[in-house]
Design a protein around this motif. Structure first.
Motif, PDB file in Angstrom:
ATOM      1  N   GLN A 169     -17.177  51.598  -3.706  1.00 24.55           N
ATOM      2  CA  GLN A 169     -17.912  50.455  -3.174  1.00 24.55           C
ATOM      3  C   GLN A 169     -16.972  49.302  -2.817  1.00 24.55           C
ATOM      4  N   ILE A 170     -15.893  49.132  -3.573  1.00 28.23           N
ATOM      5  CA  ILE A 170     -14.887  48.121  -3.207  1.00 28.23           C
ATOM      6  C   ILE A 170     -14.250  48.483  -1.868  1.00 28.23           C
ATOM      7  N   LEU A 171     -13.927  49.746  -1.689  1.00 28.24           N
ATOM      8  CA  LEU A 171     -13.387  50.190  -0.407  1.00 28.24           C
ATOM      9  C   LEU A 171     -14.389  49.972   0.717  1.00 28.24           C
ATOM     10  N   GLY A 172     -15.678  50.177   0.417  1.00 27.62           N
ATOM     11  CA  GLY A 172     -16.710  49.920   1.417  1.00 27.62           C
ATOM     12  C   GLY A 172     -16.754  48.457   1.826  1.00 27.62           C
ATOM     13  N   LEU A 173     -16.490  47.555   0.882  1.00 24.63           N
ATOM     14  CA  LEU A 173     -16.439  46.129   1.206  1.00 24.63           C
ATOM     15  C   LEU A 173     -15.270  45.844   2.149  1.00 24.63           C
ATOM     16  N   PHE A 174     -14.108  46.418   1.860  1.00 24.45           N
ATOM     17  CA  PHE A 174     -12.966  46.240   2.761  1.00 24.45           C
ATOM     18  C   PHE A 174     -13.276  46.818   4.151  1.00 24.45           C
ATOM     19  N   ARG A 175     -13.984  47.919   4.203  1.00 20.00           N
ATOM     20  CA  ARG A 175     -14.359  48.498   5.484  1.00 20.00           C
ATOM     21  C   ARG A 175     -15.168  47.492   6.314  1.00 20.00           C
ATOM     22  N   GLN A 176     -16.021  46.726   5.646  1.00 17.09           N
ATOM     23  CA  GLN A 176     -16.869  45.766   6.345  1.00 17.09           C
ATOM     24  C   GLN A 176     -16.106  44.495   6.724  1.00 17.09           C
ATOM     25  N   THR A 177     -15.254  43.987   5.838  1.00 18.93           N
ATOM     26  CA  THR A 177     -14.553  42.742   6.159  1.00 18.93           C
ATOM     27  C   THR A 177     -13.542  42.929   7.278  1.00 18.93           C
ATOM     28  N   VAL A 178     -12.838  44.069   7.302  1.00 18.80           N
ATOM     29  CA  VAL A 178     -11.834  44.274   8.346  1.00 18.80           C
ATOM     30  C   VAL A 178     -12.479  44.408   9.718  1.00 18.80           C
ATOM     31  N   ALA A 179     -13.769  44.730   9.746  1.00 18.03           N
ATOM     32  CA  ALA A 179     -14.486  44.851  11.017  1.00 18.03           C
ATOM     33  C   ALA A 179     -14.897  43.494  11.589  1.00 18.03           C
ATOM     34  N   VAL A 180     -14.791  42.426  10.785  1.00 18.45           N
ATOM     35  CA  VAL A 180     -15.184  41.085  11.244  1.00 18.45           C
ATOM     36  C   VAL A 180     -13.968  40.412  11.872  1.00 18.45           C
ATOM     37  N   ALA A 181     -13.897  40.457  13.196  1.00 23.50           N
ATOM     38  CA  ALA A 181     -12.786  39.851  13.921  1.00 23.50           C
ATOM     39  C   ALA A 181     -13.002  38.336  14.026  1.00 23.50           C
ATOM     40  N   PRO A 182     -11.930  37.544  14.071  1.00 25.73           N
ATOM     41  CA  PRO A 182     -12.059  36.084  14.107  1.00 25.73           C
ATOM     42  C   PRO A 182     -12.946  35.561  15.227  1.00 25.73           C
ATOM     43  N   ASP A 183     -12.851  36.158  16.415  1.00 26.13           N
ATOM     44  CA  ASP A 183     -13.624  35.621  17.542  1.00 26.13           C
ATOM     45  C   ASP A 183     -15.103  35.996  17.492  1.00 26.13           C
ATOM     46  N   THR A 184     -15.499  36.733  16.470  1.00 19.07           N
ATOM     47  CA  THR A 184     -16.919  37.098  16.340  1.00 19.07           C
ATOM     48  C   THR A 184     -17.613  36.333  15.227  1.00 19.07           C
ATOM     49  N   LEU A 185     -16.883  35.459  14.533  1.00 15.04           N
ATOM     50  CA  LEU A 185     -17.451  34.743  13.394  1.00 15.04           C
ATOM     51  C   LEU A 185     -17.600  33.265  13.757  1.00 15.04           C
ATOM     52  N   LEU A 186     -18.829  32.850  14.021  1.00 15.79           N
ATOM     53  CA  LEU A 186     -19.090  31.494  14.495  1.00 15.79           C
ATOM     54  C   LEU A 186     -19.475  30.593  13.328  1.00 15.79           C
ATOM     55  N   VAL A 187     -18.492  30.266  12.506  1.00 19.21           N
ATOM     56  CA  VAL A 187     -18.689  29.394  11.353  1.00 19.21           C
ATOM     57  C   VAL A 187     -17.677  28.260  11.447  1.00 19.21           C
ATOM     58  N   LYS A 188     -18.142  27.032  11.221  1.00 24.63           N
ATOM     59  CA  LYS A 188     -17.255  25.875  11.310  1.00 24.63           C
ATOM     60  C   LYS A 188     -16.117  25.996  10.306  1.00 24.63           C
ATOM     61  N   ARG A 189     -14.910  25.681  10.763  1.00 25.87           N
ATOM     62  CA  ARG A 189     -13.731  25.778   9.910  1.00 25.87           C
ATOM     63  C   ARG A 189     -13.203  24.387   9.566  1.00 25.87           C
ATOM     64  N   ARG A 190     -12.694  24.250   8.352  1.00 22.39           N
ATOM     65  CA  ARG A 190     -12.175  22.962   7.888  1.00 22.39           C
ATOM     66  C   ARG A 190     -10.683  22.799   8.180  1.00 22.39           C
ATOM     67  N   CYS A 191      -9.959  23.920   8.317  1.00 26.91           N
ATOM     68  CA  CYS A 191      -8.532  23.827   8.556  1.00 26.91           C
ATOM     69  C   CYS A 191      -8.264  23.404  10.001  1.00 26.91           C
ATOM     70  N   GLU A 192      -7.220  22.606  10.195  1.00 33.44           N
ATOM     71  CA  GLU A 192      -6.860  22.144  11.524  1.00 33.44           C
ATOM     72  C   GLU A 192      -6.187  23.262  12.313  1.00 33.44           C
ATOM     73  N   SER A 193      -6.197  23.116  13.639  1.00 33.85           N
ATOM     74  CA  SER A 193      -5.624  24.151  14.503  1.00 33.85           C
ATOM     75  C   SER A 193      -4.157  24.416  14.184  1.00 33.85           C
TER      76      SER A 193
END
Length: 367
Positions: A126-150
């Protein structure tokens, strides 16, 4: 407890709880003061939440030292975005403008299988399954406000740049920011501003890998096993976007797997991420060691500060507490000495003497 001493988080929890006497907390946790409670009927209706279950209300602890960089503006906003993309993460609702996370009932993986013990294969998969899901989330597909500067974000795939920014955070926000109080102690342990130059040289040469979502704090206390045996990942406060191999390195460093299971996790992780996003494990044989050495070096600075906080503020320091703190500091320094270029590793008694001097200078207290 007198009314004036009740925190705002506790007051909010009591106001939203179906039974004010059923509020549990504050729960143990470094970053937040957290309370758990069942919702009132009215709150469930407002949030369109089903019956049953408990929810978490929390607020950041005051005067908290942050030792890790935070990427996203809100953990709750991130979790809301991940509901359809990551299997078992806490549900998020909103009641009277306050975002609440569902409390996952069960036990932590660490309470069931402590550090150093093997993880049962069903949970391991199940831990490996979690990694399978997180690696599939590419940066340009996650529309969440970020606090770190460019300027603090490495270009896509630039793993070396990603790590350099993490080193800069440790240098600036942990070492320099606390130097007025800890510089002498660090110096007694063989550490100074040049330690970071030596660390950068030691970890240089990372290969490029496509960036993805990282939990960045995936250890046994952040994995909950529910009564049905399902594994849930909680505490996404330190999640970020970056080098996928860093997530594996952090996980291995924190989990303390037995050697054979650590090797199996590494092999299976490489197979899985290459299936999802080719190139995600590129150069792992050399780079995983570099990233693990960064984690060991980072821990020297963070754990020294955390350990000194356990010594108290006087008027006297207990001998047993000092000896326990000395062992912790010596252990973490031993692990991080090579990547930090410590030429002469102090012995346990030297570490103890350094801690005693620091404590006396800070508080004027005696043993």
């Amino acid at each position: 407890m007198p009314p004036e001493s009740v925190s705002s988080a506790r007051q909010r929890a009591g106001g939203m709880s179906a039974d004010p006497n059923a509020v549990e907390g504050p729960l143990s946790g470094y970053h937040h003061e957290t309370y758990v409670f069942p919702l009132t009927k009215e709150a469930r209706a407002e949030a369109q939440a089903g019956e049953g279950g408990r929810w978490k209300c929390r607020e950041p602890r005051e005067n908290l030292l942050w030792f890790d960089r935070r990427c996203f503006d809100s953990e709750e906003h991130l979790l809301s975005e991940l509901q359809e993309r990551i299997g078992n993460v806490p549900e998020v609702i909103q009641v009277s403008g306050i975002r609440l996370q569902r409390f996952i009932e069960g036990g932590t993986l660490g309470s069931l299988h402590p550090s150093g013990a093997p993880v049962p294969m069903g949970l391991f998969e199940q831990i490996l399954g979690l990694f399978r899901q997180t690696v599939a989330v590419a940066p340009d597909t996650l529309l969440v406000k970020r606090r770190c500067e460019s300027r603090d974000r490495a270009p896509e795939g630039d793993s070396a740049g990603f790590l350099d920014r993490l080193i800069s955070f440790t240098e600036e926000q942990v070492y320099v920011r606390n130097s007025a109080e800890y510089e002498t102690l660090f110096g007694d342990l063989g550490l100074d501003g040049d330690s970071f130059k030596r660390l950068r040289k030691h970890v240089a040469g990372l290969r490029d890998r496509p960036f993805c979502l990282l939990h960045a704090d995936l250890h046994r206390e952040n994995l909950i096993v529910d009564p049905d045996g399902r594994l849930w990942a909680i505490d996404w406060e330190l999640a970020m976007l970056g080098d996928p191999l860093y997530d594996l390195a952090t996980h291995l460093y924190l989990m303390r797997y037995p050697v054979d299971q650590e090797r199996w996790m590494t092999r299976r992780w490489c197979q899985i991420v290459e299936e999802i996003r080719p190139g995600s494990s590129r150069g792992w044989r050399e780079d995983l060691a570099r990233l693990l050495d960064y984690k060991r070096a980072q821990s020297v600075f963070t754990d020294v500060i955390r350990t000194t906080q356990s010594l108290g503020t006087g008027p006297r320091m207990e001998r047993g507490r000092l000896r326990g703190a000395s062992w912790k500091v010596w252990d973490v320094l031993s692990a991080g000495a090579r990547p930090l270029g410590v030429e002469s590793m102090p012995g346990l008694l030297e570490v103890e003497a350094a801690l005693k001097r620091w404590f006396h200078t800070r508080t004027g207290a005696q043993m």
